[in-house]
Design an enzyme around this catalytic site. Structure first.
Site, PDB file in Angstrom:
ATOM      1  N   SER A  30       9.657   5.475   1.923  1.00 48.01           N
ATOM      2  CA  SER A  30       8.529   5.014   1.107  1.00 48.01           C
ATOM      3  C   SER A  30       8.003   6.013   0.106  1.00 48.01           C
ATOM      4  O   SER A  30       6.808   6.189  -0.026  1.00 48.01           O
ATOM      5  CB  SER A  30       7.382   4.604   2.065  1.00 48.01           C
ATOM      6  OG  SER A  30       6.292   4.111   1.338  1.00 48.01           O
ATOM      7  N   CYS A  82       9.853   6.450  -8.805  1.00 51.62           N
ATOM      8  CA  CYS A  82       9.518   6.484 -10.224  1.00 51.62           C
ATOM      9  C   CYS A  82       8.595   7.648 -10.542  1.00 51.62           C
ATOM     10  O   CYS A  82       8.374   7.983 -11.703  1.00 51.62           O
ATOM     11  CB  CYS A  82       8.861   5.182 -10.650  1.00 51.62           C
ATOM     12  SG  CYS A  82       9.865   3.744 -10.243  1.00 51.62           S
TER      13      CYS A  82
END
Lengths: 424, 424
Positions: free
Chosen positions: A38, A42
């Site tokens: 997780s 980006c």
């Protein structure tokens, strides 16, 4: 019996979380081969830049939190080496077997360095995992490189060039094709090039780098490949794009096996054909639908229109749908208009924004846009994205009831002016 | 024979300019009763504020420029007192007759001060024309009022309150209804009230002002009425909204007579029924279509969805479609979701934005939104506006392929989160 998810980043965790929400009692196992889950992939360039101070700042959830709050069994360092669908089980590198009833494959994509030799040197980096980014930042801090070579002019390459330049390095960016940001469009590419050059990045397109020689440092971002081997070995059909075929429920060609995220094909809603454009937003959305459907719901993912935005030294470069060149290759008869408009009323310190719209002459449908400008480019490209999804014709689009007030926009929004000037 | 346009502000001039572009040899006459044409009426509050230094800065075109560059005969001080359609002529106050072949009525709207006595005093103002704004600014400069009363909590009232407060006045705003910004929505109204109060404007709703007593100064913005008398006297049908009925070509019930701008009804695309929401954007668009059709083209104006945005002390308040209360009154079965989201990735100094979506349970269509936040509210409300125009269902909307990059948005756009949370 359990829902097993292979991959614990965007798509995999979206799938697991969504399945849990719909089925509170389902057993859910997430198998992630890496050490963390997780993280916001980006965000990696912003960690390299130094804006994100701590790698922990990019990690959204820990395995513990998923276990405790959602009762999802998240296992890191769990590398799946094969899928046996007849037995409904996956086999880990450790030799352990994990049984499933439904399987979600979210194995992601990888940097493709296959055509370039010398990538295994200490001063050569990819920028795909948190580990990559941490290694790169440590290298910059400790070795103080003066110059960097970036191979690849896609999103990651351009963002890496920006991040390295802001760290004071001299940066040269090489791109094999004539296009930057994967947009086959001379004007758009030229605007990207000028913005990079204005901020001191040397840009060289049309140069195919095949080997990394000794230098201060190099970042290789010259291509991306979906991780499909595991699926293919199990007989899951792979499409022409090279990614895993899926239907609108994100189910693969084998019933009970779903795929989501950067390893999966989706429908391009402008053409209706399969496409592969690996992005975090799509990973989250397809993961969510895959998780819902694996848990027994019948949600659908209708596809994408190819929207993206990148910030380069403070300027936004946004695209959706197809450029004129790409549209022609897809069988459309493209008509374009390009205008330079203002983002606000003239007494509100407007900045300039370039809006290019692409329409199809035959159907009179809007099929793409390129927008360059300040922060407002994101909102404008999203309006076009909504119009593409709705298969809107130009005559409909040019009458859109867009908001107006002097602090926020000019009375004729640049989108509408560009639409009026499309000569269909 | 000529195209005659009555009214020389947004709609009238858009009509004339568009007709000229399509018909280079058409004789076009614009009759404007006021002394100037083509001013940005939406800029008047910013002139009062002082941001726009010079009234001339709000005038986009002069009659001379229209005459010279576009060969459009623009006459100011030309007050039309009657239309004789059987004779195809209009009569001016001066007694002169002007013949037409096609007529565009763009007589606009006026501030309705009918229920309030004392509006003719020197210290009482409306804010509708350039002359109003100049008079108000001169009054503030010369008489240095300490306190101001604003009557009306619509766009003009709120913008006037903002402008006066920024000039250092103590401002009290009165609104007859329980709603601000014409939005029947307790949450939205409360947010507007808090923002005004946070910046020192006293807000009193539910108070019906019927007389302006002696005070430092007062601004009356308590209602708006379409100027339809001229049209009605000529037999042009007026609709239930009180404005001039039009078809999708902006033609009135009398063939050859068109209407556009603040005096005309348009179709509300969410209901399909006529509506009257006087705004500059719609005036420009309907003017353009009326001009085109009067010149012989067959363009259409499909209608509006009721989009607006207002800046209040730097914060944006944007709406489109219907609030839940309004939706119920229109016969929908509204379902709402409201979330507070981030405008960017958390390492990009995000600000908060409130997104409320309204959907119809039966059709599952999106039918409205309220968005409060920073500059990005405009882009987001426009995405909803496009979706409303396309009659998009919630399941389609929540899969929109919106742009994402950390400097510009979070990976799950607040619009998509709000859509996911609609419990249909």
């Amino acid at each position: 019996m359990a829902l097993v998810v292979i991959g614990g980043v965007a798509a995999g965790l979206s799938a697991a979380a969504r399945a849990r929400r719909l089925e509170p009692s389902l057993e859910i196992v997430v198998l992630e081969k890496g050490p963390v889950i997780s993280y916001g992939a980006c965000g990696l360039p912003y960690f390299v830049e130094g804006r994100v101070k701590d790698a922990a700042g990019l990690i959204v959830y820990t395995p513990e939190r998923f276990r405790q709050e959602r009762k999802i069994d998240v296992r890191t360092g769990a590398h799946v080496v094969s899928i046996s669908h007849p037995r409904r089980e996956v086999v880990l590198e450790s030799g352990a077997h994990v049984a499933y009833e439904k399987l979600v494959i979210a194995t992601g994509a990888r940097c493709d360095t296959s055509g370039i030799t010398g990538c295994d040197q200490d001063h050569v980096f990819t920028l795909h995992t948190l580990d990559d980014a941490e290694r790169m930042r440590r290298f910059i801090r400790e070795r103080r490189p003066k110059r960097a070579v970036v191979v690849g002019g896609g999103y990651i390459g351009v963002e890496a060039a920006d991040a390295l330049r802001r760290n004071g390095l001299q940066v040269t960016l090489y791109e094999r094709s004539q296009n930057l940001l994967l947009r086959e469009d001379p004007f758009f590419t030229d605007a990207v090039r000028k913005q990079l050059e204005r901020h001191g990045v040397e840009v060289r397109t049309g140069i195919n780098i095949t080997a990394i020689e000794p230098c201060d440092m190099a970042v290789v971002a010259a291509g991306f490949k979906p991780n499909i081997q595991l699926a293919a070995d199990a007989g899951v059909p792979v499409g022409r794009t090279g990614a895993i075929q899926t239907d609108e429920h994100m189910e693969t060609g084998i019933r009970g096996i779903f795929a989501a995220g950067d390893c999966a094909e989706v429908t391009h809603r402008v053409t209706g054909r399969p496409t592969w454009i690996p992005l975090g937003t799509t990973a989250n959305k397809t993961g969510r639908v895959a998780g819902a459907c694996a848990a027994g719901a019948r949600e659908r993912f209708p596809g994408i229109v190819g929207t993206s935005i990148v910030g380069i030294f403070g300027m936004a470069f946004a695209t959706t749908g197809f450029s004129a060149v790409q549209a022609r290759a897809e069988g459309f008869d493209p008509v374009t208009s390009r205008i330079e408009g203002s983002t606000r009323a003239r007494y509100y310190n407007p900045s300039k924004t370039t809006v290019e719209l692409i329409a199809d002459r035959g159907s009179r449908r809007l099929i793409g846009a390129n927008i360059i400008g300040d922060d407002t480019a994101g909102g404008r490209i999203n309006v076009v994205a909504a119009a593409l999804q709705a298969r809107m014709r130009v005559d409909e689009f040019e009458q859109l009831d867009l908001s107006y007030s002097p602090p926020f926009s000019p009375v004729w929004d640049p989108l509408l002016i560009a639409a009026q000037q499309l000569k269909l």
